[in-house]
Write a protein that holds these residues in place. Structure first.
Motif, PDB file in Angstrom:
ATOM      1  N   ILE A  91       0.838  -1.195   0.000  1.00 25.12           N
ATOM      2  CA  ILE A  91       0.000   0.000   0.000  1.00 25.12           C
ATOM      3  C   ILE A  91       0.878   1.252   0.000  1.00 25.12           C
ATOM      4  CG2 ILE A  91      -1.729   1.299   1.295  1.00 25.12           C
ATOM      5  CD1 ILE A  91      -2.813  -1.226  -0.042  1.00 25.12           C
ATOM      6  N   GLN A  92       1.955   1.212   0.756  1.00 26.25           N
ATOM      7  CA  GLN A  92       2.884   2.338   0.766  1.00 26.25           C
ATOM      8  C   GLN A  92       3.494   2.553  -0.615  1.00 26.25           C
ATOM      9  OE1 GLN A  92       5.644   1.226   3.838  1.00 26.25           O
ATOM     10  NE2 GLN A  92       4.193   1.601   5.515  1.00 26.25           N
ATOM     11  N   LYS A  93       3.806   1.449  -1.302  1.00 26.57           N
ATOM     12  CA  LYS A  93       4.391   1.553  -2.640  1.00 26.57           C
ATOM     13  C   LYS A  93       3.382   2.105  -3.636  1.00 26.57           C
ATOM     14  CE  LYS A  93       7.907   1.075  -5.346  1.00 26.57           C
ATOM     15  NZ  LYS A  93       9.148   1.838  -5.101  1.00 26.57           N
ATOM     16  N   ILE A  94       2.123   1.689  -3.498  1.00 33.33           N
ATOM     17  CA  ILE A  94       1.075   2.199  -4.387  1.00 33.33           C
ATOM     18  C   ILE A  94       0.886   3.698  -4.166  1.00 33.33           C
ATOM     19  CG2 ILE A  94      -1.409   2.116  -4.835  1.00 33.33           C
ATOM     20  CD1 ILE A  94      -1.242  -0.922  -4.412  1.00 33.33           C
ATOM     21  N   GLU A  95       0.976   4.127  -2.914  1.00 31.03           N
ATOM     22  CA  GLU A  95       0.882   5.571  -2.641  1.00 31.03           C
ATOM     23  C   GLU A  95       2.049   6.308  -3.283  1.00 31.03           C
ATOM     24  OE1 GLU A  95       0.871   8.717   1.130  1.00 31.03           O
ATOM     25  OE2 GLU A  95       0.065   6.694   1.380  1.00 31.03           O
ATOM     26  N   GLU A  96       3.228   5.716  -3.223  1.00 26.01           N
ATOM     27  CA  GLU A  96       4.397   6.328  -3.844  1.00 26.01           C
ATOM     28  C   GLU A  96       4.222   6.428  -5.356  1.00 26.01           C
ATOM     29  OE1 GLU A  96       8.946   4.891  -4.804  1.00 26.01           O
ATOM     30  OE2 GLU A  96       8.113   4.363  -2.844  1.00 26.01           O
ATOM     31  N   LEU A  97       3.667   5.392  -5.960  1.00 26.72           N
ATOM     32  CA  LEU A  97       3.523   5.362  -7.420  1.00 26.72           C
ATOM     33  C   LEU A  97       2.420   6.292  -7.916  1.00 26.72           C
ATOM     34  CD1 LEU A  97       3.849   1.504  -7.925  1.00 26.72           C
ATOM     35  CD2 LEU A  97       5.497   3.241  -8.665  1.00 26.72           C
ATOM     36  N   THR A  98       1.411   6.561  -7.077  1.00 30.24           N
ATOM     37  CA  THR A  98       0.274   7.390  -7.496  1.00 30.24           C
ATOM     38  C   THR A  98       0.315   8.792  -6.910  1.00 30.24           C
ATOM     39  OG1 THR A  98      -1.078   6.586  -5.658  1.00 30.24           O
ATOM     40  CG2 THR A  98      -1.205   5.369  -7.755  1.00 30.24           C
ATOM     41  N   MET A 403      -1.408  -5.430  -9.734  1.00 29.75           N
ATOM     42  CA  MET A 403      -1.899  -6.726  -9.274  1.00 29.75           C
ATOM     43  C   MET A 403      -0.771  -7.535  -8.642  1.00 29.75           C
ATOM     44  SD  MET A 403      -1.575 -10.103 -10.333  1.00 29.75           S
ATOM     45  CE  MET A 403      -1.090  -9.811 -12.017  1.00 29.75           C
ATOM     46  N   LYS A 404       0.386  -7.584  -9.279  1.00 24.41           N
ATOM     47  CA  LYS A 404       1.515  -8.319  -8.708  1.00 24.41           C
ATOM     48  C   LYS A 404       1.966  -7.698  -7.393  1.00 24.41           C
ATOM     49  CE  LYS A 404       4.659  -8.597 -11.934  1.00 24.41           C
ATOM     50  NZ  LYS A 404       5.931  -9.019 -12.538  1.00 24.41           N
ATOM     51  N   LEU A 405       1.985  -6.379  -7.365  1.00 25.98           N
ATOM     52  CA  LEU A 405       2.428  -5.673  -6.167  1.00 25.98           C
ATOM     53  C   LEU A 405       1.499  -5.957  -4.997  1.00 25.98           C
ATOM     54  CD1 LEU A 405       4.363  -3.533  -4.944  1.00 25.98           C
ATOM     55  CD2 LEU A 405       2.787  -1.781  -5.797  1.00 25.98           C
ATOM     56  N   GLU A 406       0.184  -5.904  -5.228  1.00 32.27           N
ATOM     57  CA  GLU A 406      -0.765  -6.084  -4.133  1.00 32.27           C
ATOM     58  C   GLU A 406      -0.940  -7.547  -3.727  1.00 32.27           C
ATOM     59  OE1 GLU A 406      -3.655  -6.467  -1.353  1.00 32.27           O
ATOM     60  OE2 GLU A 406      -2.119  -4.959  -1.701  1.00 32.27           O
ATOM     61  N   SER A 407      -0.735  -8.485  -4.633  1.00 35.09           N
ATOM     62  CA  SER A 407      -0.942  -9.894  -4.278  1.00 35.09           C
ATOM     63  C   SER A 407       0.330 -10.569  -3.779  1.00 35.09           C
ATOM     64  CB  SER A 407      -1.488 -10.674  -5.486  1.00 35.09           C
ATOM     65  OG  SER A 407      -0.567 -10.677  -6.563  1.00 35.09           O
ATOM     66  N   LEU A 408       1.488 -10.143  -4.286  1.00 30.23           N
ATOM     67  CA  LEU A 408       2.744 -10.804  -3.952  1.00 30.23           C
ATOM     68  C   LEU A 408       3.722  -9.915  -3.191  1.00 30.23           C
ATOM     69  CD1 LEU A 408       3.250 -12.583  -7.395  1.00 30.23           C
ATOM     70  CD2 LEU A 408       2.682 -13.715  -5.242  1.00 30.23           C
ATOM     71  N   GLY A 409       3.450  -8.632  -3.155  1.00 29.54           N
ATOM     72  CA  GLY A 409       4.353  -7.725  -2.462  1.00 29.54           C
ATOM     73  C   GLY A 409       5.410  -7.163  -3.390  1.00 29.54           C
ATOM     74  N   ILE A 410       6.581  -6.955  -2.874  1.00 31.65           N
ATOM     75  CA  ILE A 410       7.668  -6.331  -3.624  1.00 31.65           C
ATOM     76  C   ILE A 410       8.682  -7.396  -4.051  1.00 31.65           C
ATOM     77  CG2 ILE A 410       9.556  -4.659  -3.475  1.00 31.65           C
ATOM     78  CD1 ILE A 410       7.836  -3.128  -1.449  1.00 31.65           C
ATOM     79  N   GLU A 411       8.977  -7.417  -5.340  1.00 33.30           N
ATOM     80  CA  GLU A 411       9.869  -8.447  -5.883  1.00 33.30           C
ATOM     81  C   GLU A 411      11.250  -8.381  -5.226  1.00 33.30           C
ATOM     82  OE1 GLU A 411      11.348 -10.301 -10.177  1.00 33.30           O
ATOM     83  OE2 GLU A 411      10.078  -8.502 -10.132  1.00 33.30           O
ATOM     84  N   ASN A 412      11.788  -9.569  -4.951  1.00 32.78           N
ATOM     85  CA  ASN A 412      13.093  -9.753  -4.299  1.00 32.78           C
ATOM     86  C   ASN A 412      13.129  -9.238  -2.856  1.00 32.78           C
ATOM     87  OD1 ASN A 412      14.217 -10.932  -6.639  1.00 32.78           O
ATOM     88  ND2 ASN A 412      14.642  -8.899  -7.481  1.00 32.78           N
ATOM     89  N   GLU A 413      11.930  -8.950  -2.350  1.00 27.72           N
ATOM     90  CA  GLU A 413      11.819  -8.579  -0.945  1.00 27.72           C
ATOM     91  C   GLU A 413      10.816  -9.491  -0.238  1.00 27.72           C
ATOM     92  OE1 GLU A 413      10.254  -4.780   1.670  1.00 27.72           O
ATOM     93  OE2 GLU A 413      11.414  -4.377  -0.148  1.00 27.72           O
ATOM     94  N   SER A 414       9.639  -9.671  -0.858  1.00 26.82           N
ATOM     95  CA  SER A 414       8.648 -10.600  -0.302  1.00 26.82           C
ATOM     96  C   SER A 414       8.433 -11.816  -1.201  1.00 26.82           C
ATOM     97  CB  SER A 414       7.310  -9.893  -0.082  1.00 26.82           C
ATOM     98  OG  SER A 414       6.807  -9.396  -1.314  1.00 26.82           O
TER      99      SER A 414
END
Length: 560
Positions: A91-98, A403-414
């Protein structure tokens, strides 16, 4: 369906569990999968976690916004570890992107109905509401007509271009996302297999104590006759088992597991476009005769009315040897119940069983709508000061990368991309389960990164393949996924206000009659010789008019 899942999550927070679906639906949409959200992926193959901006087809809308904006969203959500979704990293990343900050109005499932009513009555509604169809009397159309939410028909193509493209890519999806008169009053969450629009695999159904079954030397039962012989054999070995087969409090269950073997469902269903009512059909009588016989022989929980197992066998019954079989969901079919401490037996095991059929080779039927392409809705309220911003933000959630961000999180982190179309949970998430921080990977993911099954936009049910990678419980997916869904009436079929009022007035008495009579027939308090009398009473309650109303509604849906 997710409302029930939320109840399960509140019990043990092992998983938000899935919302679930059919291979039959999957086959019907696989050929069109490439025309779905992959279109968004092709426009820009960079991962959204690396993008600086994104524009719509006309180039007039750019993410992130130059100036910080704020929207408010009402959502039914619960997490025993955190209270504010803004603490989630995705959610924090989505806020950053938008550059859009969300003021989340969070309620839990037990208080949602009351708080929704108070919110609407006060007129103090947030910009966006998720799941309003569950709580607003009269449904989403009435919500628009009452001035609570806005109609999207004329503005959705401009303000939600990604969603518009997706919802028109499959004929059934086009029907499911409009009203009978062609209006759009909400945006639906769409089920996807990592971006490809398709219904989820079946995630719930019959299960059995496999360790006890192995003692008999019998295979997992498939037919009604095999179930009978299996239950008898296990009961002979374990006379202490007080509830061999567990049923729902009304004798049926949420999945129609055993009624569907006789070609009927517990309530209304469709047969080649014709609406029928299960209890009025001969198949229901045959099912009742079987259940009555099993109950008399002690093969069914003698206290099923109070030990409600409509959705799943209670953990304590399965884990302490009180039950042999009943419905469950795939996250709880293998070692999970044992690890919860309910069983200390070394060989303890629960396995999924196929939906029962009458004859070997028959295709199982199922009642639970896991195959559906649409899930909960989001509406934009009439009090929203910037409807275009609200719709553009919602549309962002239908992007492939979101969709990938919200379902799986952040790549190479989660999570990590395995490079073959599959994903795995990152070692850092696994470590937090190993050290006891969280009970399992789904809880870890839903606590630190994502909303789980409470998201909107594209719902990625394939995320559970990653979350439960290596867990034998996932085998249940394939066992149950052989079921078809031809009997199910699509949940997006709707009645008019007049029909709803008339139907409710008639069906309340009919439902009570059926539930009480079903229990009495199973328990032997009513002889099956009295079934014709039951049918006459059903007719006197005007079941024919209910069928007519439901048929008219289905016909309108098919004509959309």
């Amino acid at each position: 369906m997710k409302k029930i899942l939320s109840m399960v999550m509140c019990l043990v927070l092992l998983t938000s569990l899935f919302t679930a679906c059919s291979g039959d639906e999957q086959k019907s949409t696989d050929e069109k999968a490439d025309t779905t959200n992959k279109t968004s992926e092709e426009k820009d193959t960079k991962d959204s976690t690396e993008e600086d901006s994104e524009s719509d087809a006309s180039g007039e809308w750019t993410w992130p916004l130059a100036e910080k904006k704020e929207l408010s969203i009402w959502i039914v959500w619960q997490n025993d570890y955190i209270e504010d979704p803004n603490e989630l990293k995705s959610i924090q990343k989505i806020e950053e992107l938008t550059n859009v900050h969300i003021d989340w109005h969070v309620v839990n499932s037990t208080e949602a109905a009351e708080k929704f009513s108070l919110m609407v009555a006060s007129g103090d509604t947030p910009d966006i509401i998720r799941g309003a169809e569950t709580y607003y009397a009269g449904g989403l159309v009435k919500m628009v007509e009452d001035g609570i939410s806005i109609e999207l028909t004329d503005i959705i193509d401009k303000n939600m271009p990604v969603y518009s493209s997706l919802r028109t890519s499959i004929e059934k999806l086009s029907k499911d996302t409009v009203t009978d008169d062609g209006r759009i009053v909400a945006a639906y969450t769409l089920a996807s297999k990592t971006g490809d629009i398709m219904g989820e695999k079946m995630w719930g159904g019959p299960s059995i104590r496999k360790d006890w079954l192995d003692e008999t030397g019998m295979p997992i039962p498939e037919t009604i006759d095999e179930w009978y012989e299996t239950l008898k054999a296990i009961k002979a070995n374990h006379p202490e088992c007080e509830a061999p087969l567990m049923l729902g409090a009304n004798g049926t269950d949420s999945f129609g597991s055993f009624t569907s073997a006789y070609g009927v469902l517990p309530e209304f269903y469709k047969d080649n476009g014709t609406v029928k009512f299960g209890p009025a059909e001969d198949g229901y009588r045959q099912w009742l005769e079987t259940m009555s016989k099993w109950y008399a022989e002690g093969l069914i929980d003698q206290n099923f009315v109070t030990n409600d197992a409509s959705f799943m066998v209670p953990f304590d019954y399965y884990g302490t040897g009180k039950a042999t079989a009943g419905n469950t969901v795939w996250g709880y079919t293998a070692h999970t119940i044992a690890t919860m401490g309910y069983s200390q037996e070394e060989d303890y095991w629960i396995s999924a069983a196929p939906y029962p059929v009458l004859e070997k080779g028959d295709t199982p039927q199922a009642a639970f709508p896991m195959s559906e392409l649409v899930k909960e809705t989001t509406v934009v309220t009439a009090t929203c000061e910037d409807p275009e911003l609200a719709m553009r933000y919602l549309d962002f959630w239908y992007e492939y990368n979101t969709m990938k961000l919200e379902s799986l999180g952040i790549e190479n982190e989660s999570y990590v991309d395995n490079g073959d179309g599959t994903y795995s949970v990152h070692d850092s998430i696994v470590a937090k389960v190993t050290d006891g921080t969280y009970p399992n990977t789904s809880t870890a993911m839903f606590t630190e990164y994502t909303l789980g099954t409470s998201d909107f936009g594209l719902y990625n049910w394939e995320m559970f393949d990653a979350l439960y990678e290596g867990n034998p419980a996932t085998e249940a997916y394939d066992v149950w996924n052989t079921a078809k869904f031809d009997l199910m009436i699509p949940p997006t079929v709707s009645m008019t206000d007049e029909e709803s009022y008339e139907y409710a007035a008639l069906y309340t008495s009919i439902q009570t009659l059926v539930q009480e009579s079903t229990v009495q027939f199973i328990m032997g308090n009513k002889s099956m010789d009295e079934y014709d009398e039951f049918l006459e009473t059903l007719e006197s309650y005007d079941i024919a008019r209910c069928l007519e109303i439901r048929q008219t509604a289905l016909d309108r849906y098919l004509a959309r």
